[in-house]
Design an enzyme around this catalytic site. Structure first.
Site, mmCIF file in Angstrom:
data_model
loop_
_atom_site.group_PDB
_atom_site.id
_atom_site.type_symbol
_atom_site.label_atom_id
_atom_site.label_comp_id
_atom_site.label_asym_id
_atom_site.label_seq_id
_atom_site.Cartn_x
_atom_site.Cartn_y
_atom_site.Cartn_z
ATOM 1 N N ARG A 30 1.026 -1.332 -0.201
ATOM 2 C CA ARG A 30 -0.124 0.177 -0.250
ATOM 3 C C ARG A 30 0.877 1.980 0.618
ATOM 4 N NH1 ARG A 30 -4.761 -1.582 -0.182
ATOM 5 N NH2 ARG A 30 -5.505 0.404 -0.292
ATOM 6 N N LEU A 31 2.232 1.187 -0.394
ATOM 7 C CA LEU A 31 3.073 2.506 -1.208
ATOM 8 C C LEU A 31 3.252 2.683 -1.962
ATOM 9 C CD1 LEU A 31 6.088 1.006 1.389
ATOM 10 C CD2 LEU A 31 4.407 2.524 1.588
#
Length: 201
Positions: free
Chosen positions: A178-179
């Protein structure tokens, strides 16, 4: 910006948007041009619905609708709108916020004539966003319009396009853990140059 490369590279957000849409057309099963359009009513309550993006011009995004619809009423009142294009298969999205004007001239005429006959007649028959007694009532209206308008109807005066000229465009791509990668292009007015900023996920 040194790390704005790969799928984010380029100096024109409209060219970049077209590249992303073209990639989505090759990857998505249906309606790669489907966008969630957001407007706000007179009380400030937001509305959102899916419409189809029909063109990416050199400086705007264009879609078509009934000018008597709720969305058109809210756009006319505010003069602004936002939308997001999301492609699950590519794990990308484009978010846009901007100013809106009508496209109700020759370009709208040409697009209307490019549609199927049934879609053109349907545009005449539908009182979009208004209460409808039944499906049968709608089909009866389509039959009446077919008799009245024939096989080559002109574009209805209450149907046409809206052109969204963005003040902000964000390109987003899914990242591991989720970066995500996010780049926002923004400007204060449509005459200003774009400022590009990488955003936190």
């Amino acid at each position: 910006m040194s790390d704005r490369n790969g799928i984010f590279a380029g100096d024109d957000p409209f060219v970049l948007s077209r590249k992303w849409l073209d990639a989505a057309i090759d990857a998505e099963v249906n309606d790669a041009n489907a966008m969630a359009l957001s407007t706000v009513d007179s009380g400030g309550l937001p509305n959102v619905r899916i419409v189809l993006l029909k063109d990416i011009e050199p400086s705007a995004f264009v879609f078509y609708t009934n000018y008597q619809s709720k969305k058109a009423e809210e756009i006319e009142q505010a003069g602004k709108a936002a939308f997001v294009l999301h492609w699950k298969s590519l794990r990308r999205q484009i978010r846009v916020r901007g100013l809106v004007s009508k496209e109700d001239g020759k370009i709208a005429d040409a697009y209307y004539q490019s549609r199927s006959l049934k879609s053109r007649l349907g545009a005449w028959a539908s009182r979009q966003s208004q209460p409808l007694a039944s499906r049968e009532a709608l089909m009866a209206d389509v039959a009446k319009v077919t008799l009245q308008k024939g096989s080559n109807p002109d574009r209805p005066p209450f149907w046409g396009g809206f052109r969204i000229v963005p003040l902000e465009i964000e390109f987003w791509s899914d990242g591991a853990f989720r970066l995500h990668d996010r780049f926002r292009w923004s400007r204060q007015t449509v005459q200003d140059s774009w400022k590009i900023v990488r955003l936190n996920p």
